[in-house]
Design an enzyme around this catalytic site. Structure first.
Site, mmCIF file in Angstrom:
data_model
loop_
_atom_site.group_PDB
_atom_site.id
_atom_site.type_symbol
_atom_site.label_atom_id
_atom_site.label_comp_id
_atom_site.label_asym_id
_atom_site.label_seq_id
_atom_site.Cartn_x
_atom_site.Cartn_y
_atom_site.Cartn_z
ATOM 1 N N ASP A 151 -24.294 -17.618 -11.115
ATOM 2 C CA ASP A 151 -24.439 -16.777 -9.922
ATOM 3 C C ASP A 151 -24.083 -15.329 -10.258
ATOM 4 O O ASP A 151 -23.387 -14.653 -9.499
ATOM 5 C CB ASP A 151 -23.543 -17.303 -8.803
ATOM 6 N N ARG A 186 -23.081 -8.357 -6.522
ATOM 7 C CA ARG A 186 -22.157 -8.675 -5.423
ATOM 8 C C ARG A 186 -20.967 -9.484 -5.918
ATOM 9 O O ARG A 186 -19.930 -9.554 -5.243
ATOM 10 C CB ARG A 186 -22.903 -9.444 -4.322
ATOM 11 N N ASN A 187 -21.104 -10.118 -7.079
ATOM 12 C CA ASN A 187 -20.027 -10.930 -7.640
ATOM 13 C C ASN A 187 -19.286 -10.231 -8.775
ATOM 14 O O ASN A 187 -18.561 -10.874 -9.543
ATOM 15 C CB ASN A 187 -20.581 -12.275 -8.131
ATOM 16 N N ASP A 220 -16.134 -14.690 -8.724
ATOM 17 C CA ASP A 220 -16.868 -15.721 -7.988
ATOM 18 C C ASP A 220 -17.367 -16.828 -8.909
ATOM 19 O O ASP A 220 -18.542 -16.886 -9.268
ATOM 20 C CB ASP A 220 -18.033 -15.121 -7.203
#
Length: 331
Positions: free
Chosen positions: A73, A77-78, A91
Protein backbone atom coordinates in the site's frame (compact mmCIF):
# COMPACT_ATOMS: atom_id res chain seq x y z
CA UNK A 1 6.29 -2.27 13.45
CA UNK A 2 8.29 -2.93 16.59
CA UNK A 3 10.95 -4.87 14.73
CA UNK A 4 11.68 -2.07 12.23
CA UNK A 5 14.66 0.14 13.00
CA UNK A 6 15.42 2.62 10.23
CA UNK A 7 15.45 6.44 9.99
CA UNK A 8 12.95 6.32 7.10
CA UNK A 9 10.49 3.91 8.74
CA UNK A 10 7.99 5.28 11.27
CA UNK A 11 9.09 4.34 14.79
CA UNK A 12 6.74 2.54 17.16
CA UNK A 13 6.88 4.05 20.65
CA UNK A 14 4.30 1.88 22.42
CA UNK A 15 0.79 0.44 22.50
CA UNK A 16 -2.37 0.96 24.57
CA UNK A 17 -4.13 -2.35 25.22
CA UNK A 18 -5.75 -1.97 28.65
CA UNK A 19 -8.68 0.11 27.47
CA UNK A 20 -10.74 0.72 24.37
CA UNK A 21 -10.01 1.78 21.75
CA UNK A 22 -6.77 -0.16 21.28
CA UNK A 23 -4.10 2.23 20.05
CA UNK A 24 -0.51 2.38 18.88
CA UNK A 25 1.80 5.29 19.68
CA UNK A 26 4.34 6.35 17.08
CA UNK A 27 6.93 9.09 16.89
CA UNK A 28 5.43 12.51 16.16
CA UNK A 29 5.61 13.61 12.51
CA UNK A 30 4.91 17.33 12.54
CA UNK A 31 4.08 17.78 8.85
CA UNK A 32 1.63 14.89 8.54
CA UNK A 33 1.06 12.89 5.36
CA UNK A 34 3.23 13.62 2.34
CA UNK A 35 0.41 14.11 -0.16
CA UNK A 36 -1.39 16.74 1.93
CA UNK A 37 1.91 18.39 2.85
CA UNK A 38 2.90 18.75 -0.81
CA UNK A 39 -0.50 20.13 -1.82
CA UNK A 40 -0.23 22.69 0.97
CA UNK A 41 3.21 23.80 -0.25
CA UNK A 42 2.64 23.49 -4.00
CA UNK A 43 5.70 24.64 -5.96
CA UNK A 44 7.66 25.74 -2.88
CA UNK A 45 10.47 23.16 -2.98
CA UNK A 46 13.52 22.82 -5.19
CA UNK A 47 13.92 19.72 -7.33
CA UNK A 48 16.86 18.75 -5.09
CA UNK A 49 14.60 18.83 -2.05
CA UNK A 50 12.02 16.66 -3.84
CA UNK A 51 14.73 14.17 -4.79
CA UNK A 52 15.83 14.17 -1.15
CA UNK A 53 12.32 13.18 -0.11
CA UNK A 54 12.25 10.43 -2.75
CA UNK A 55 15.63 9.18 -1.57
CA UNK A 56 14.37 8.81 1.98
CA UNK A 57 11.34 6.82 0.85
CA UNK A 58 13.53 4.58 -1.34
CA UNK A 59 15.91 4.00 1.57
CA UNK A 60 13.04 2.93 3.82
CA UNK A 61 11.65 0.62 1.16
CA UNK A 62 15.05 -0.94 0.53
CA UNK A 63 15.21 -1.72 4.23
CA UNK A 64 11.76 -3.36 4.14
CA UNK A 65 12.56 -5.35 1.00
CA UNK A 66 15.86 -6.52 2.50
CA UNK A 67 13.77 -7.86 5.42
CA UNK A 68 11.51 -9.65 2.90
CA UNK A 69 8.52 -7.44 3.64
CA UNK A 70 6.13 -6.36 0.91
CA UNK A 71 4.22 -3.21 1.84
CA UNK A 72 1.34 -3.50 -0.69
CA UNK A 73 0.00 0.00 0.00
CA UNK A 74 2.84 2.35 -0.88
CA UNK A 75 1.37 5.78 -1.62
CA UNK A 76 2.13 9.38 -0.67
CA UNK A 77 -0.75 9.34 1.82
CA UNK A 78 1.12 6.62 3.72
CA UNK A 79 4.39 8.56 3.91
CA UNK A 80 4.77 10.86 6.93
CA UNK A 81 6.96 13.98 7.05
CA UNK A 82 8.67 15.44 10.11
CA UNK A 83 9.79 19.01 10.78
CA UNK A 84 13.12 18.39 9.03
CA UNK A 85 11.38 17.18 5.83
CA UNK A 86 12.49 13.61 6.57
CA UNK A 87 10.03 11.19 4.96
CA UNK A 88 9.13 7.93 6.71
CA UNK A 89 7.18 4.96 5.39
CA UNK A 90 4.14 4.16 7.54
CA UNK A 91 0.79 2.30 7.50
CA UNK A 92 1.77 -1.36 7.60
CA UNK A 93 -1.79 -2.65 7.81
CA UNK A 94 -1.47 -4.50 4.52
CA UNK A 95 2.18 -5.56 4.84
CA UNK A 96 3.12 -9.23 4.51
CA UNK A 97 6.38 -11.09 5.11
CA UNK A 98 7.54 -13.39 2.32
CA UNK A 99 8.67 -16.60 4.00
CA UNK A 100 10.02 -19.66 2.18
CA UNK A 101 8.21 -18.77 -1.01
CA UNK A 102 10.12 -19.91 -4.12
CA UNK A 103 8.46 -17.18 -6.17
CA UNK A 104 8.78 -14.57 -3.41
CA UNK A 105 5.16 -13.55 -3.90
CA UNK A 106 2.22 -13.02 -1.59
CA UNK A 107 -1.05 -14.14 -3.20
CA UNK A 108 -4.46 -12.95 -2.04
CA UNK A 109 -7.40 -15.34 -2.13
CA UNK A 110 -9.80 -13.30 -4.20
CA UNK A 111 -10.44 -10.09 -6.06
CA UNK A 112 -13.68 -8.20 -5.90
CA UNK A 113 -14.76 -5.22 -7.98
CA UNK A 114 -12.12 -2.55 -8.28
CA UNK A 115 -10.26 -3.53 -5.13
CA UNK A 116 -8.26 -6.50 -3.95
CA UNK A 117 -9.07 -8.44 -0.80
CA UNK A 118 -8.80 -9.85 1.86
CA UNK A 119 -6.79 -7.92 4.41
CA UNK A 120 -8.08 -4.52 3.35
CA UNK A 121 -8.70 -2.63 0.14
CA UNK A 122 -5.85 -1.57 -2.13
CA UNK A 123 -6.53 1.33 -4.51
CA UNK A 124 -6.05 0.15 -8.06
CA UNK A 125 -4.17 3.23 -9.30
CA UNK A 126 -1.22 2.42 -7.00
CA UNK A 127 -1.22 -1.32 -7.70
CA UNK A 128 0.96 -3.21 -10.20
CA UNK A 129 -0.86 -4.95 -13.08
CA UNK A 130 0.23 -8.47 -12.04
CA UNK A 131 -1.20 -7.80 -8.57
CA UNK A 132 -4.48 -6.77 -10.17
CA UNK A 133 -4.63 -9.64 -12.66
CA UNK A 134 -3.08 -12.49 -10.66
CA UNK A 135 -3.17 -11.09 -7.10
CA UNK A 136 0.57 -11.63 -6.65
CA UNK A 137 2.38 -9.08 -4.51
CA UNK A 138 6.17 -8.83 -4.49
CA UNK A 139 8.89 -6.28 -3.89
CA UNK A 140 8.58 -5.59 -7.63
CA UNK A 141 4.93 -4.62 -7.16
CA UNK A 142 6.05 -2.27 -4.37
CA UNK A 143 8.49 -0.77 -6.90
CA UNK A 144 5.53 -0.06 -9.19
CA UNK A 145 3.83 1.75 -6.31
CA UNK A 146 7.04 3.67 -5.64
CA UNK A 147 6.94 4.95 -9.22
CA UNK A 148 3.45 6.29 -8.55
CA UNK A 149 4.73 7.93 -5.35
CA UNK A 150 7.49 9.58 -7.40
CA UNK A 151 4.84 11.01 -9.71
CA UNK A 152 2.82 12.24 -6.72
CA UNK A 153 5.86 13.97 -5.23
CA UNK A 154 6.96 15.72 -8.42
CA UNK A 155 3.37 16.79 -9.17
CA UNK A 156 2.93 18.10 -5.58
CA UNK A 157 0.27 15.64 -4.51
CA UNK A 158 -1.86 15.48 -7.65
CA UNK A 159 -4.14 12.45 -7.87
CA UNK A 160 -2.69 9.73 -10.14
CA UNK A 161 -4.77 9.29 -13.31
CA UNK A 162 -6.83 12.32 -12.27
CA UNK A 163 -10.60 11.65 -12.52
CA UNK A 164 -10.33 8.30 -14.35
CA UNK A 165 -12.25 5.54 -12.58
CA UNK A 166 -10.54 2.34 -11.50
CA UNK A 167 -11.76 0.27 -14.44
CA UNK A 168 -10.51 2.89 -16.89
CA UNK A 169 -7.13 2.88 -15.15
CA UNK A 170 -6.87 -0.92 -15.40
CA UNK A 171 -7.78 -0.83 -19.11
CA UNK A 172 -5.36 2.01 -19.87
CA UNK A 173 -2.45 0.28 -18.11
CA UNK A 174 -3.13 -2.98 -19.94
CA UNK A 175 -3.06 -1.07 -23.23
CA UNK A 176 0.35 0.38 -22.37
CA UNK A 177 -0.63 3.82 -21.08
CA UNK A 178 1.69 5.36 -18.47
CA UNK A 179 1.40 8.62 -16.57
CA UNK A 180 3.09 11.50 -18.41
CA UNK A 181 5.81 13.60 -16.82
CA UNK A 182 4.45 16.24 -14.41
CA UNK A 183 5.13 19.89 -15.21
CA UNK A 184 8.86 20.73 -15.03
CA UNK A 185 9.75 17.13 -14.18
CA UNK A 186 13.40 16.30 -14.97
CA UNK A 187 13.71 13.77 -17.78
CA UNK A 188 15.73 11.35 -15.65
CA UNK A 189 13.08 11.26 -12.92
CA UNK A 190 10.28 10.49 -15.37
CA UNK A 191 12.46 7.82 -16.97
CA UNK A 192 12.93 6.23 -13.55
CA UNK A 193 9.14 6.29 -13.08
CA UNK A 194 8.73 4.53 -16.42
CA UNK A 195 11.33 1.93 -15.38
CA UNK A 196 9.27 1.27 -12.23
CA UNK A 197 6.20 0.79 -14.44
CA UNK A 198 7.64 -1.88 -16.73
CA UNK A 199 4.99 -4.47 -17.54
CA UNK A 200 7.29 -7.38 -16.66
CA UNK A 201 8.14 -7.24 -12.98
CA UNK A 202 11.59 -8.72 -13.62
CA UNK A 203 12.40 -5.67 -15.75
CA UNK A 204 11.80 -3.19 -12.94
CA UNK A 205 14.73 -1.88 -10.87
CA UNK A 206 15.22 -3.03 -7.30
CA UNK A 207 15.01 -0.55 -4.45
CA UNK A 208 18.77 -0.86 -4.09
CA UNK A 209 19.19 0.23 -7.71
CA UNK A 210 16.67 3.06 -7.28
CA UNK A 211 18.53 4.32 -4.21
CA UNK A 212 21.84 4.10 -6.07
CA UNK A 213 20.45 6.09 -8.97
CA UNK A 214 18.97 8.82 -6.77
CA UNK A 215 22.33 9.18 -5.00
CA UNK A 216 24.02 9.59 -8.37
CA UNK A 217 21.49 12.20 -9.43
CA UNK A 218 22.14 14.12 -6.22
CA UNK A 219 25.87 14.04 -6.92
CA UNK A 220 25.25 15.10 -10.53
CA UNK A 221 22.62 17.82 -10.14
CA UNK A 222 23.12 19.09 -13.69
CA UNK A 223 21.12 16.06 -14.81
CA UNK A 224 18.07 17.39 -12.99
CA UNK A 225 18.10 20.64 -14.96
CA UNK A 226 16.84 19.03 -18.15
CA UNK A 227 13.07 18.71 -18.57
CA UNK A 228 11.30 17.29 -21.61
CA UNK A 229 12.84 16.12 -24.87
CA UNK A 230 15.55 13.50 -25.27
CA UNK A 231 18.11 12.45 -22.72
CA UNK A 232 21.38 14.38 -22.78
CA UNK A 233 24.21 12.72 -24.76
CA UNK A 234 26.36 10.40 -22.68
CA UNK A 235 23.69 9.49 -20.14
CA UNK A 236 22.97 5.81 -19.63
CA UNK A 237 20.06 4.43 -17.63
CA UNK A 238 19.73 0.73 -16.87
CA UNK A 239 17.05 -0.81 -14.68
CA UNK A 240 16.93 -4.54 -15.38
CA UNK A 241 17.53 -6.81 -12.42
CA UNK A 242 21.19 -7.59 -11.94
CA UNK A 243 22.47 -4.49 -13.74
CA UNK A 244 24.00 -1.41 -12.20
CA UNK A 245 21.78 1.66 -12.31
CA UNK A 246 24.06 4.49 -13.35
CA UNK A 247 23.97 8.01 -14.61
CA UNK A 248 27.00 9.40 -16.38
CA UNK A 249 26.84 13.13 -17.08
CA UNK A 250 28.87 16.32 -17.13
CA UNK A 251 31.29 17.19 -14.30
CA UNK A 252 30.17 16.83 -10.72
CA UNK A 253 29.83 19.85 -8.46
CA UNK A 254 32.02 19.76 -5.38
CA UNK A 255 30.59 19.94 -1.87
CA UNK A 256 32.54 21.83 0.79
CA UNK A 257 34.91 19.57 2.74
CA UNK A 258 33.03 17.84 5.55
CA UNK A 259 34.53 17.08 8.98
CA UNK A 260 33.00 14.58 11.37
CA UNK A 261 34.30 16.41 14.44
CA UNK A 262 33.18 19.85 13.26
CA UNK A 263 29.74 18.50 12.43
CA UNK A 264 29.36 16.73 15.79
CA UNK A 265 30.57 19.87 17.54
CA UNK A 266 27.94 21.94 15.74
CA UNK A 267 25.17 19.75 17.20
CA UNK A 268 26.78 19.45 20.64
CA UNK A 269 27.68 15.75 20.35
CA UNK A 270 31.46 15.89 19.77
CA UNK A 271 31.88 13.40 22.63
CA UNK A 272 30.94 10.63 20.20
CA UNK A 273 33.59 11.38 17.59
CA UNK A 274 36.00 8.60 18.57
CA UNK A 275 33.40 5.85 18.93
CA UNK A 276 31.79 6.73 15.59
CA UNK A 277 35.11 7.00 13.77
CA UNK A 278 36.35 3.70 15.23
CA UNK A 279 33.18 1.98 13.97
CA UNK A 280 33.71 3.35 10.47
CA UNK A 281 31.16 6.17 10.62
CA UNK A 282 33.61 8.84 9.50
CA UNK A 283 31.78 10.20 6.47
CA UNK A 284 28.40 11.77 5.90
CA UNK A 285 27.32 8.91 3.60
CA UNK A 286 28.18 6.26 6.21
CA UNK A 287 26.24 8.12 8.92
CA UNK A 288 23.07 7.78 6.82
CA UNK A 289 23.06 4.08 7.75
CA UNK A 290 22.97 4.74 11.52
CA UNK A 291 20.01 3.19 13.34
CA UNK A 292 18.89 3.33 16.96
CA UNK A 293 19.94 -0.30 17.40
CA UNK A 294 23.42 0.38 16.02
CA UNK A 295 23.82 3.39 18.30
CA UNK A 296 22.82 1.23 21.27
CA UNK A 297 25.57 -1.19 20.25
CA UNK A 298 28.10 1.66 20.07
CA UNK A 299 27.14 2.92 23.52
CA UNK A 300 25.19 5.97 22.34
CA UNK A 301 22.17 5.15 24.47
CA UNK A 302 20.64 8.52 25.33
CA UNK A 303 17.37 8.63 23.32
CA UNK A 304 17.54 12.39 22.71
CA UNK A 305 21.11 12.08 21.43
CA UNK A 306 20.08 9.28 19.07
CA UNK A 307 17.21 11.37 17.69
CA UNK A 308 19.47 14.42 17.25
CA UNK A 309 22.07 12.36 15.38
CA UNK A 310 19.57 10.83 12.96
CA UNK A 311 17.68 14.08 12.33
CA UNK A 312 20.88 16.11 11.97
CA UNK A 313 22.55 13.79 9.47
CA UNK A 314 19.48 13.88 7.24
CA UNK A 315 19.23 17.65 7.59
CA UNK A 316 22.92 17.87 6.66
CA UNK A 317 22.20 15.86 3.53
CA UNK A 318 19.43 18.28 2.56
CA UNK A 319 21.80 21.22 3.13
CA UNK A 320 24.44 19.62 0.92
CA UNK A 321 21.88 19.02 -1.83
CA UNK A 322 20.78 22.66 -1.66
CA UNK A 323 24.42 23.74 -1.90
CA UNK A 324 24.82 21.57 -4.98
CA UNK A 325 21.82 23.17 -6.63
CA UNK A 326 22.99 26.71 -5.90
CA UNK A 327 26.51 25.94 -7.14
CA UNK A 328 25.68 24.27 -10.43
CA UNK A 329 25.86 26.00 -13.79
CA UNK A 330 22.63 25.86 -15.87
CA UNK A 331 22.81 23.33 -18.70
Amino acid sequence: MGQFEHPNIIRLEGVVTRCKPLMIITEYMENGSLDAFLRKHDGQFTVIQLVGMLRGIASGMKYLSDMSYVHRDLAARNILVNSNLVCKVSDFGLSRVLEDDPEAAYTTREATGSYLSPGGKIPIRWTAPEAISYRKFTTASDVWGYGIVMWEVVSYGERPYWDMNNQDVIKAIEEGYRLPAPMDCPVVLHQLMLDCWERERADRPSFSQILNMLDKLIRNPGTLRRTGGDRPPGMILESSVGSEVCVSVVPEVCVPQWSLYDWLQSIGLERYRDVLAAAGYSSHDSLLALTHKEMDRLGIITPSHQDILIASVQQEMLSQMQHLQHSMVPV
